[in-house]
Scaffold this active site. Structure first.
Site, PDB file in Angstrom:
ATOM      1  N   GLU A 142      39.180  17.990  55.105  1.00  0.00           N
ATOM      2  CA  GLU A 142      40.238  18.474  55.972  1.00  0.00           C
ATOM      3  C   GLU A 142      40.216  17.914  57.391  1.00  0.00           C
ATOM      4  O   GLU A 142      41.274  17.718  57.991  1.00  0.00           O
ATOM      5  CB  GLU A 142      40.167  20.012  56.042  1.00  0.00           C
ATOM      6  CG  GLU A 142      40.430  20.711  54.729  1.00  0.00           C
ATOM      7  CD  GLU A 142      41.860  20.539  54.259  1.00  0.00           C
ATOM      8  OE1 GLU A 142      42.781  20.643  55.088  1.00  0.00           O
ATOM      9  OE2 GLU A 142      42.055  20.262  53.067  1.00  0.00           O
ATOM     10  N   SER A 168      46.317  82.652  28.683  1.00  0.00           N
ATOM     11  CA  SER A 168      45.204  83.594  28.771  1.00  0.00           C
ATOM     12  C   SER A 168      44.054  83.104  29.634  1.00  0.00           C
ATOM     13  O   SER A 168      43.176  83.899  29.993  1.00  0.00           O
ATOM     14  CB  SER A 168      44.677  83.900  27.367  1.00  0.00           C
ATOM     15  OG  SER A 168      45.670  84.528  26.606  1.00  0.00           O
TER      16      SER A 168
END
Length: 832
Positions: free
Chosen positions: A111, A489
């Site tokens: 680069e 219940s």
């Protein structure tokens, strides 16, 4: 003769001066000075114009000193092991010194080989880029950038990716500023942590894992060189599609490294001869578990910190948080497996419900199949699409592009609601679920019924497991926290807890007989009934809970006062309900998480618990920014022991129910497991409490309960409530799911009894009559005549010598024994 003044006579007066004015004027008369002045002025004007047009409003390079790249949120389990992450950019941030020098050289060779010598802009590279741009102007082709690493940092972090000469000029200006604000090492660190390298990898460490399944310090020279070619265009060097192109570019990087003296010719030649060596898919570092649990964690984090950096520096997808959760992988896996098996078990025999969805065939069908929301649940169940079909078999395709065969006999289950064979109803494009058996595949069906499961530590409220359905990939709706259902219940224990607070005892006699309430002139009387429709006369409270008797429950609620019952429900966090008798039978909506937490508070002797999924949260630097348990503990961090009592934080939460009432309720619910509606759990061989539940229809079936150290709750029901079938009850459908869960989750847990609070008196009583016993002792037999019962002080039964009372009780016992009422053996309750 007079003198005549001359015409056109001009005169100038000058003041004698010793200053610099004459010198300046003299210099200005020289052409070279004037041209130099014009040139300098033009430069100043040009600089001002550039500043006005390009430089003004550019980001301040100094902000890079405090720049923090977006990092994913990492989630850990109760043991501290990584189990999940929330990320839009997969990135691992490293310091400059953690990158191998050879890797840095590889990126510089690819680069910006003059990085350490230029001041932000490489003039040679810039000139080449300008020429390339001019040659391609108007062609639509993109010119090479010629950007230095500093310019790439400026573009990626501060400017964006606009393609124009204007952006390029801004990039150069900003690159120069960055070079003044940061060191070269700091710039490289930003670059190596930020760049995108394909495979959803941001930063070199993440890319090393994505392409080679290694950390950066384990990479070889050719692997480093390959990563260095990716920043410009990762897709162009895809190792699966463009391997030759990637090798050529890698060789170029290796050659540049050798030319710059960073490697030897021998190293270059050896690295150039090596294959790419990339992996198809990196091994998963963390095992994703608990999809519904993690989704609930994500929702909580987003509510607290937001999604992105603009919401908060600690946002979920960029804040780099470290989140310690309470999920226990063993408990979570047990919950997932038990609930899925229970759903499949209930759904089995009902037939094939049809394709999960449909997709278009042709090119790209694999991607469309991957995008379909198919939650297969089990690891050996796979989503597949029908590619083609003949009379006797079908070719099916999978996400990875592979294919297989499913014969007609492997899809012989009937089509739900229609009949016939499922295979006959399949057409190409149908997405189905299959399981491999031998060399072919058999059809599987994702259950239409769903449910939720929560497991919690009753000592502190930490949620250890959560499952909100069959598979979160098929539906993210979390039925453990979002589905409001009637508990039936399983709500009754809180009715009896209110009755115990109001003065009743577990041995109190309550009539199991007809009970009607006048509602209004329009509605008339409301009469309640038991599950089977019969009644058993006067019975103890314990018997009524164990056998889940509706009539005894509404009578106890009426005698206690529904205002007290709903107040108890509110204090326990179950819900806020109107004071109507139907609520006593579980007609008020709640969630699995709320009801499980309420049972955990019973096991915690009535002390308040707040269910939590997150223990604490740390920022990217390791600083704790939130903690679930924020109680101070004076002396806990003392350097030396002072010989006194060990320091400890104050107990969590306030007392929301009398501790003795809570223990009495738990002690009664132990009887539900021993001889009531949940005897399927009795052989687990440890003290357990709990209650089954079945709501009207029945539309929902429940079980909630557990041990002194682990409480869990489960329900099953359709998302659009409809009847589960008359045979479906909490004791036969939900309790077996808890049993399967407990066999795994509690396997290695110590066997611990429920601890009674101070003041509780354990008294020997006759289990059937509730009378105090003076001769004989309780045994381990579940239906022993004599049992231990828990009483508050001064509330236990007294010895009687009244003959008429003894005779009356004996007569009632004989009448009950002669009764052929099958309701006496009823195993489940509900709202009817």
């Amino acid at each position: 003769m007079e003198d005549t003044p001359a015409e056109n006579l001009h005169m100038k007066l000058r003041r004698a001066s010793d200053g610099i004015g004459p010198t300046i004027r003299a210099l200005w008369q020289q052409r070279i000075v004037r041209w130099a002045s014009y040139f300098v002025s033009a430069l100043l004007i040009l600089w001002l114009a550039i500043w006005l047009i390009f430089a003004r409003g550019l980001p301040d390079a100094d902000q890079l000193l405090a720049y923090e790249p977006p990092l994913p949120t990492n989630v850990r389990d109760v043991n501290g092991a990584p189990v999940h992450s929330f990320a839009r950019e997969r990135r691992v941030e490293l310091a400059y010194d953690e990158y191998p020098q050879q890797l840095i050289h590889a990126f510089l060779a690819a680069e910006d080989k003059t990085f350490f010598s230029h001041s932000g802009v490489d003039l040679t590279g810039l000139a080449g880029a300008v020429i390339d741009y001019a040659s391609k102007f108007g062609s639509g082709e993109r010119a090479r950038g010629g950007s230095t690493i500093t310019q790439q940092v400026a573009k990626n972090l501060l400017l964006g990716d606009e393609y124009s000469p204007t952006r390029k000029i801004k990039e150069m200006i900003l690159a120069y500023r960055i070079e003044q604000a940061l060191t070269k090492q700091q710039i490289l660190e930003l670059y190596l942590n930020q760049i995108f390298l394909g495979r959803n990898a941001y930063g070199v460490q993440s890319a090393a894992r994505a392409y080679f399944d290694k950390d950066v310090d384990q990479l070889s020279l050719p692997e480093m060189a390959y990563l260095a070619i990716l920043p410009k265009a990762p897709a162009n060097y895809n190792p699966d599609r463009f391997a030759t192109r990637a090798l050529e570019r890698r060789d170029y990087v290796l050659g540049q490294m050798k030319e710059n003296g960073w490697i030897t010719e021998a190293q270059r030649a050896e690295a150039s001869a090596a294959p790419l060596g990339t992996v198809k898919r990196a091994a998963v570092v963390r095992r994703d578990i608990g999809g519904y649990f993690m989704e609930e964690v994500r929702r909580e984090l987003i509510e607290r910190y937001g999604e992105s950096a603009k919401d908060s520096p600690h946002s979920v997808y960029s804040g780099g948080l470290w989140v310690r959760t309470s999920i226990d992988p063993k408990v979570q896996e047990a919950a997932e497996t038990a609930l899925r098996d229970g759903l499949v078990r209930y759904d089995r025999g009902k037939g094939w419900s049809g394709p999960v969805t449909k997709i278009g065939l042709g090119d790209g069908w694999q991607g469309r199949l991957a995008g379909a929301r198919v939650g297969t649940g089990y690891a050996d169940w796979r989503a597949a699409v029908i590619l083609s079909k003949t009379a006797g078999s079908a070719e099916i395709g999978f996400v990875d592009g592979s294919t297989g065969t499913m014969y007609a006999g492997a899809a012989s289950m009937p089509k739900r609601g229609v009949g016939g064979q499922a295979f006959d109803f399949m057409v190409p494009g149908d997405v189905i679920v299959v399981k491999r058996e031998g060399t072919s595949y058999v059809l599987r069906n994702i259950p239409a019924v769903s449910g939720g499961f929560v497991a919690e530590d009753p000592h502190n409220g930490r949620v250890l497991a959560m499952q909100g359905g069959f598979d979160v990939r098929g539906s993210s709706f979390n039925r453990a926290t979002q589905a409001l259902r009637q508990p039936g219940s399983s709500f009754k224990p809180f009715v009896y807890a209110a009755a115990l607070d109001a003065g009743m005892t577990p041995a109190s006699t309550i009539v199991d007989g007809p009970f009607c309430v006048y509602q209004s002139a329009r509605l008339g009387n409301k009469c309640f009934r038991n599950f089977s429709g019969g009644n058993a006369g006067p019975q103890t409270m314990r018997w009524g809970v164990e056998q889940s008797r509706n009539l005894m429950t509404v009578r106890a609620a009426s005698q206690t006062g529904m205002d007290k019952v709903v107040k108890t429900a509110s204090a326990m966090g179950i819900g806020n309900y109107p004071a109507v008798l139907a609520i006593s039978l579980g007609a008020g909506d709640t969630t699995v998480l709320k009801l499980t937490n309420a049972y955990a508070m019973l096991a915690n002797n009535g002390r308040e618990l707040k269910p939590t999924l997150i223990d604490y949260i740390q920022d990217r630097s390791g600083k704790t920014i939130w903690r679930a348990d924020s109680r101070p503990c004076e002396g806990c961090n003392a350097k030396d022991y002072n010989g006194g009592a060990m320091p400890r934080p104050k107990p969590r939460g306030k007392q929301v129910m009398d501790a003795m009432t809570a223990y009495q309720t738990v002690h009664i619910l132990e009887g539900v497991v021993q001889r009531g509606t949940a005897t399927i759990l009795r052989d687990l061989g440890r003290p357990l409490f709990g209650k089954t539940g079945t709501s009207t229809g029945p539309t929902n079936v429940w079980f909630v309960g557990g041990s002194a150290d682990l409480v869990a709750g489960v329900y099953l029901g359709y998302d659009q409530p409809r009847s589960l079938g008359g045979y479906a009850q909490g004791g036969t459908v939900a309790a077996p799911i808890f049993r399967q869960f407990a066999q795994t989750a509690m396997k290695d847990m110590p066997v611990m009894p429920f601890r009674a609070p101070p003041g509780i008196r354990m008294v020997r009583i006759d289990r059937k009559s509730g009378r105090k016993i003076f001769a004989g002792w309780p045994t381990s037999e579940p239906k022993a005549a004599i049992i231990w019962e828990a009483f508050k002080p001064e509330s236990e039964p007294r010895r009687t010598i009244r003959r008429e009372e003894i005779a009356k009780r004996a007569d009632e016992t004989r009448r009950t024994a002669r009764s052929a009422d099958s309701d006496f053996l009823q195993r489940e309750g509900g709202i009817y």
